[in-house]
Design a protein around this motif. Structure first.
Motif, PDB file in Angstrom:
ATOM      1  N   ARG A 171      45.414  42.685  42.667  1.00  0.00           N
ATOM      2  CA  ARG A 171      44.611  41.861  42.916  1.00  0.00           C
ATOM      3  C   ARG A 171      43.555  42.038  43.065  1.00  0.00           C
ATOM      4  O   ARG A 171      43.305  42.637  42.805  1.00  0.00           O
ATOM      5  CB  ARG A 171      44.566  41.008  43.376  1.00  0.00           C
ATOM      6  CG  ARG A 171      43.727  40.455  42.678  1.00  0.00           C
ATOM      7  CD  ARG A 171      43.448  40.526  42.410  1.00  0.00           C
ATOM      8  NE  ARG A 171      43.606  41.058  41.661  1.00  0.00           N
ATOM      9  CZ  ARG A 171      43.619  41.119  41.169  1.00  0.00           C
ATOM     10  NH1 ARG A 171      43.655  40.855  41.193  1.00  0.00           N
ATOM     11  NH2 ARG A 171      43.724  41.342  40.488  1.00  0.00           N
ATOM     12  N   GLU A 172      43.758  41.671  43.593  1.00  0.00           N
ATOM     13  CA  GLU A 172      42.836  41.030  43.192  1.00  0.00           C
ATOM     14  C   GLU A 172      42.385  42.069  42.652  1.00  0.00           C
ATOM     15  O   GLU A 172      42.259  42.496  43.354  1.00  0.00           O
ATOM     16  CB  GLU A 172      42.176  40.581  43.994  1.00  0.00           C
ATOM     17  CG  GLU A 172      42.119  39.531  44.161  1.00  0.00           C
ATOM     18  CD  GLU A 172      41.966  38.729  44.708  1.00  0.00           C
ATOM     19  OE1 GLU A 172      41.973  38.511  44.840  1.00  0.00           O
ATOM     20  OE2 GLU A 172      41.864  38.166  44.946  1.00  0.00           O
ATOM     21  N   ILE A 221      40.004  36.281  39.981  1.00  0.00           N
ATOM     22  CA  ILE A 221      41.334  35.708  40.209  1.00  0.00           C
ATOM     23  C   ILE A 221      42.361  36.741  39.780  1.00  0.00           C
ATOM     24  O   ILE A 221      42.309  37.270  38.682  1.00  0.00           O
ATOM     25  CB  ILE A 221      41.535  34.372  39.463  1.00  0.00           C
ATOM     26  CG1 ILE A 221      42.923  33.780  39.787  1.00  0.00           C
ATOM     27  CG2 ILE A 221      41.311  34.515  37.971  1.00  0.00           C
ATOM     28  CD1 ILE A 221      43.088  32.337  39.321  1.00  0.00           C
ATOM     29  N   ILE A 241      41.005  26.091  36.766  1.00  0.00           N
ATOM     30  CA  ILE A 241      40.523  27.405  36.340  1.00  0.00           C
ATOM     31  C   ILE A 241      41.235  27.803  35.061  1.00  0.00           C
ATOM     32  O   ILE A 241      42.455  27.657  34.943  1.00  0.00           O
ATOM     33  CB  ILE A 241      40.795  28.468  37.424  1.00  0.00           C
ATOM     34  CG1 ILE A 241      40.013  28.146  38.695  1.00  0.00           C
ATOM     35  CG2 ILE A 241      40.453  29.868  36.925  1.00  0.00           C
ATOM     36  CD1 ILE A 241      40.427  28.999  39.888  1.00  0.00           C
ATOM     37  N   THR A 291      42.037  31.118  32.673  1.00  0.00           N
ATOM     38  CA  THR A 291      42.056  32.572  32.695  1.00  0.00           C
ATOM     39  C   THR A 291      43.050  33.022  31.629  1.00  0.00           C
ATOM     40  O   THR A 291      43.418  32.251  30.744  1.00  0.00           O
ATOM     41  CB  THR A 291      42.414  33.102  34.092  1.00  0.00           C
ATOM     42  OG1 THR A 291      42.281  34.533  34.113  1.00  0.00           O
ATOM     43  CG2 THR A 291      43.812  32.712  34.519  1.00  0.00           C
ATOM     44  N   TYR A 331      47.855  35.485  45.014  1.00  0.00           N
ATOM     45  CA  TYR A 331      46.563  35.289  44.358  1.00  0.00           C
ATOM     46  C   TYR A 331      45.542  34.662  45.308  1.00  0.00           C
ATOM     47  O   TYR A 331      45.877  33.832  46.153  1.00  0.00           O
ATOM     48  CB  TYR A 331      46.710  34.365  43.147  1.00  0.00           C
ATOM     49  CG  TYR A 331      47.311  35.021  41.934  1.00  0.00           C
ATOM     50  CD1 TYR A 331      46.541  35.299  40.812  1.00  0.00           C
ATOM     51  CD2 TYR A 331      48.665  35.360  41.897  1.00  0.00           C
ATOM     52  CE1 TYR A 331      47.092  35.888  39.689  1.00  0.00           C
ATOM     53  CE2 TYR A 331      49.225  35.959  40.783  1.00  0.00           C
ATOM     54  CZ  TYR A 331      48.439  36.225  39.677  1.00  0.00           C
ATOM     55  OH  TYR A 331      48.997  36.823  38.569  1.00  0.00           O
ATOM     56  N   THR A 332      44.303  35.053  45.106  1.00  0.00           N
ATOM     57  CA  THR A 332      43.175  34.390  45.745  1.00  0.00           C
ATOM     58  C   THR A 332      42.100  34.193  44.679  1.00  0.00           C
ATOM     59  O   THR A 332      42.157  34.796  43.605  1.00  0.00           O
ATOM     60  CB  THR A 332      42.577  35.214  46.900  1.00  0.00           C
ATOM     61  OG1 THR A 332      42.147  36.483  46.388  1.00  0.00           O
ATOM     62  CG2 THR A 332      43.595  35.420  48.015  1.00  0.00           C
ATOM     63  N   VAL A 333      41.129  33.363  44.986  1.00  0.00           N
ATOM     64  CA  VAL A 333      39.969  33.155  44.120  1.00  0.00           C
ATOM     65  C   VAL A 333      38.729  33.514  44.928  1.00  0.00           C
ATOM     66  O   VAL A 333      38.538  33.001  46.034  1.00  0.00           O
ATOM     67  CB  VAL A 333      39.882  31.694  43.633  1.00  0.00           C
ATOM     68  CG1 VAL A 333      38.521  31.404  43.020  1.00  0.00           C
ATOM     69  CG2 VAL A 333      40.992  31.401  42.627  1.00  0.00           C
ATOM     70  N   VAL A 385      46.059  29.102  45.657  1.00  0.00           N
ATOM     71  CA  VAL A 385      45.917  29.083  44.202  1.00  0.00           C
ATOM     72  C   VAL A 385      47.264  28.693  43.602  1.00  0.00           C
ATOM     73  O   VAL A 385      48.308  29.203  44.027  1.00  0.00           O
ATOM     74  CB  VAL A 385      45.482  30.460  43.663  1.00  0.00           C
ATOM     75  CG1 VAL A 385      45.259  30.407  42.157  1.00  0.00           C
ATOM     76  CG2 VAL A 385      44.227  30.938  44.379  1.00  0.00           C
ATOM     77  N   ALA A 394      42.523  25.922  42.160  1.00  0.00           N
ATOM     78  CA  ALA A 394      42.218  26.353  43.522  1.00  0.00           C
ATOM     79  C   ALA A 394      42.207  25.146  44.454  1.00  0.00           C
ATOM     80  O   ALA A 394      41.690  24.082  44.103  1.00  0.00           O
ATOM     81  CB  ALA A 394      40.869  27.056  43.568  1.00  0.00           C
TER      82      ALA A 394
END
Length: 846
Positions: free
Chosen positions: A83-84, A178, A192, A194, A232-234, A306, A340
């Motif tokens: 991750r991130e 992300i 989002i 990706t 996951y994070t943004v 997320v 998100a």
């Protein structure tokens, strides 16, 4: 594929004595916490992608990863998708092998249900900007560094403040970290876009034999059906500020390398704490540029909820598989949509059904107008790691020692996982993401190794350094300042090579076996509690251990003893083959007096009996070990626990040596870069370190070898031509029908007479750029970066404008598949789409 992770940024530094693994600075540790993907560490295996490294990472996580206080040269970890891939803490070059504290690795591994790899790569001195106008991953405030007027002649239509501004919406607000890669907002409702491979961990985590989203894809027909993307994070960059003077004011004359680094770490922490006190809604980190010549304080808004919205099946998202990975021509639909969310009050919040879509300050407009050869393009993203200013000793280490080991050990792990996957579908799903990431890392390393050899970079670097020393010796003042640099590097690397391989092997043994990793966490916790409170590691805090304990029942349930036995055998064999003087003491103690077939038999028995021990057979039994002191563990006189205690102690000792190496090269490298740049009078840009960067170039083919020219675009017809009826070239039947009936709709490119699929450009990218938006001069989205070409894999060290290419999926192919193949065109209603026939649609957004 390019995802990074990576990759730790070049700013993380070692903290002292993390039990059972390598040491990381507190700031690096915090960065790792923000990168679940990086955190899925491949314990003990030197890998450099992406952090998922690695495929950031990953590193591509299909990409490249990277690590941190473990030595940069030999480290292994990988990137949230680490991750991130990792937000990216950067690792120094030293000895690898020791990973994060075992407890921390365990925690992340459990939370994400994945293994991450930390990938490390070296770098070199950059060419003058005049040679390659497209070279460089620049900080996004381009007015301070790039020839904007010349870029306008090429096709840039935006003002610098429309790219980066802290006073109003700009492209920087639309481009995010992300997972182990990058993504971009494409609607006012937090949507989002990706890569499929960046979202792959979320896809696998939610897949079961009954709901196999890997093979069948996933589509949420409503917001209520969107599923959490676990781990996951943004992260959105809000600002970055030069704090070089504040940080370096902590350095005093006469400090040792270790004292200097501790002073820098302490001052960086003070700056972060002060910023947090001023605005606790954001997260902060101090990042070094040019290996410590300058420092910046970054502020991020981090979104914790997320969700996966739509991903095509693997037969589209990873079409071509490993044979096509890093290759051109390419025909992959490597994309996915995520969303998100924030709390009802608009603030970042953990997952809740009550949360609402995040409303970004800026989102990207989609262009259906396409492009042609020579068109200006630009990319913004979060590249994980490059090493373009490294000394020859670093390159020699990677070329002749690190990469060969990484390739060998990772391929062996892939083979074992592939064999295990054949047993049943549950195991196939369990190992899918790991095989995916490791395969990407292996090809990445192979290409990087080939690129180093093909470019003769080591010889060129040595020649440069020889000329540099002639320049230095010609002036007394320069000789005093730089005269001893190369000799000091040589001594540091000599020390590193005296223990790096045994560190890698022992760390790999402990961390690649889930059972030994659990025992190591219990032992590390016990040893850590014997230290004074201020010396204890945050990895063994009560909160961290409580989370590990909570995850242990599921981890024990998921164990695969047959696979673990083979992994243990793999590393014991590697240890046995080490030359005299480099043996692993704890392993030699275990098999003292045995050799040949007798030793092989003893190694097999050790691996087999581990899973026959009642003390390690259940979650309840293992949990009890976490409540014992170090002396109580020793009093059990259990041969396996005794071995783990010896191993952790040995790893701690090697970690201290790694820390000294890292501190040493960290002190020397800023001086090295300063001296070389002064001598060459070169325009410099900072190495990638997982912070927001801007790069630009043009759509352009290339000549990979004699008598061959690769065009810049591929088409749907090329997808069908590759169809072999089985993975990885298995074109879905519906897609074949669409092509046969030429149901292309508005996605037909009339010049091509076909639907465009992928394209290449000269934009300078690396692992961590996976999912980055590639835009036209107006800042409109025309594609999604997902890979680099094999011939350009050496670009982490030196950019080659003739060969290095960024590979992107055409946004028109993305929309063609979304509408015609999956029936998910309802998503278009929340986007702003321009050009082609799409201008007939009502535009929503800004």
């Amino acid at each position: 594929m390019y995802s990074e992770a990576v990759s730790l940024a070049d700013s993380a530094r070692p903290i002292s004595n993390l039990t059972g693994c390598c040491t990381f600075s507190e700031e690096s540790f915090r960065r790792l916490e923000r990168c679940p993907e990086t955190m899925k560490s491949l314990g003990g295996v030197l890998v450099t992608l992406p952090v998922h490294l690695a495929k950031g990472c990953t590193l591509s996580r299909r990409g490249r990863l990277r690590s941190q206080s473990i030595s940069e040269e030999s480290l292994m970890l990988s990137g949230d998708n680490m991750r991130e891939t990792m937000r990216t803490a950067q690792l120094e070059e030293g000895a690898p092998a020791c990973l994060l504290p075992t407890a921390y690795c365990l925690l992340r591994r459990l939370m994400t249900r994945r293994i991450l790899i930390l990938i490390l790569v070296a770098s070199t001195i950059v060419s003058p900007l005049a040679l390659f106008a497209e070279e460089g991953m620049w900080l996004p405030d381009i007015s301070k560094s790039l020839p904007v007027a010349r870029m306008r002649l090429k096709g840039l239509a935006l003002k610098p403040e429309e790219i980066y501004s802290t006073n109003g919406p700009s492209l920087k607000d639309a481009v995010v970290i992300i997972g182990a890669g990058t993504g971009s907002f494409v609607s006012a409702e937090g949507l989002i876009i990706t890569n499929h491979h960046v979202a792959f961990s979320a896809i696998t985590a939610s897949s079961t034999p009954q709901t196999n989203y890997i093979e069948n894809g996933f589509l949420a027909r409503s917001r209520a059906e969107e599923i959490p993307a676990k781990g996951y994070t943004v992260s959105i960059t809000r600002s970055f500020t030069d704090v070089t003077a504040q940080v370096l004011s902590a350095v005093k004359e006469g400090m040792t390398a270790e004292e200097r680094q501790k002073a820098i770490d302490a001052r960086s922490k003070e700056l972060v704490d002060a910023a947090r006190k001023n605005d606790s809604a954001l997260q902060y980190q101090v990042v070094d540029m040019f290996n410590g010549l300058s420092y910046y304080l970054y502020a991020y808004e981090v979104l914790k909820d997320v969700r996966l919205v739509y991903a095509p099946p693997k037969s589209i998202g990873f079409f071509g598989g490993d044979p096509d990975n890093f290759e051109w021509p390419r025909h992959t639909g490597d994309y996915a949509f995520m969303r998100a969310y924030v709390g009802p009050d608009g603030k970042p919040a953990e997952y809740s059904e009550k949360n609402v879509p995040y409303r970004p300050k800026k989102f990207l407009t989609i262009s259906m107008d396409g492009y042609k050869d020579g068109d200006f393009v630009m990319v913004m993203g979060y590249p994980g790691s490059t090493f373009r200013y490294r000394e020859s000793y670093s390159i020699e280490y990677r070329q002749n020692r690190l990469y060969p080991y990484q390739i060998e050990i990772l391929q062996a792990l892939i083979d074992l996982m592939t064999e295990a996957s054949k047993q049943n579908q549950s195991l196939a799903i369990k190992y899918a993401d790991q095989i995916f990431s490791l395969s990407n890392a292996v090809k990445n390393f192979q290409g990087s190794l080939q690129g180093l050899r093909r470019s003769n970079l080591l010889e060129r670097k040595r020649a440069d350094e020889e000329q540099f020393m002639q320049y230095v010796n010609g002036a007394p003042a320069l000789k005093v300042k730089y005269g001893g640099l190369l000799q000091q590097f040589a001594e540091l690397y000599r020390e590193l090579k005296s223990f790096d391989m045994r560190q890698n092997i022992l760390s790999g043994l402990i961390n690649q076996s889930e059972t030994l990793q659990l025992l190591s966490a219990a032992v590390g916790r016990a040893l850590d509690r014997e230290k004074a409170e201020q010396q204890r590691s945050p990895a063994y805090s009560e909160t961290a251990i409580a989370r590990v304990k909570q995850a242990i029942p599921e981890m024990v349930k998921q164990r695969d003893p047959a696979f673990e036995r083979k992994v243990i055998g793999l590393f014991l064999e590697k240890a046995g083959n080490l030359p005299r003087g480099e043996k692993v003491e704890s392993i030699e103690k275990l098999f003292a007096g045995k050799s040949g077939e007798e030793r092989k038999g003893a190694e097999a028995e050790f691996a087999r009996k581990l899973f026959e021990q009642e003390r390690f057979s259940s979650a309840e039994a293992i949990l009890k070990l976490f409540d014992l002191s170090a002396q109580q563990l020793k009093d059990l006189n259990d041969p396996y626990l005794n071995f783990v205690i010896d191993s952790v102690t040995e790893l701690q000792s090697m970690s201290k040596r790694t820390e000294r190496f890292n501190a040493g090269v960290t002190k020397l490298r800023p001086l090295y870069i300063e001296g070389i740049s002064s001598w060459k009078k070169t325009t410099l840009y900072p190495d990638a370190n997982r912070t927001l960067r801007f790069t630009y170039g043009e759509v352009k083919g290339y000549k990979p070898r004699d008598a061959v020219w690769y065009q810049s675009q591929t088409t749907l017809s090329g997808v069908i031509e590759k169809d072999g009826g089985k993975e990885p070239f298995d074109v879905p039947e519906r897609l074949k029908q669409l092509q046969a009936r030429r149901e292309f709709g508005r996605y037909l490119d009339r010049k091509l007479g076909d639907v465009p699929v992928d394209f290449i450009s000269t934009a300078d990218i690396t692992g961590g750029n996976s999912g980055s938006p590639i835009m036209n001069g107006r800042g409109e989205l025309i594609g999604i970066i997902f890979d680099g070409n094999y011939e350009g894999l050496g670009s982490d060290y030196v950019y080659n404008g003739d060969l290095s290419r960024a590979i992107a999926v055409d946004i028109r192919y993305v929309f063609f598949l979304t509408e015609k193949f999956s029936g998910a065109d309802y998503l278009f209603k929340e986007m702003q789409i321009r050009g082609g026939e799409s201008n007939k649609q009502k535009a929503v957004g800004r």
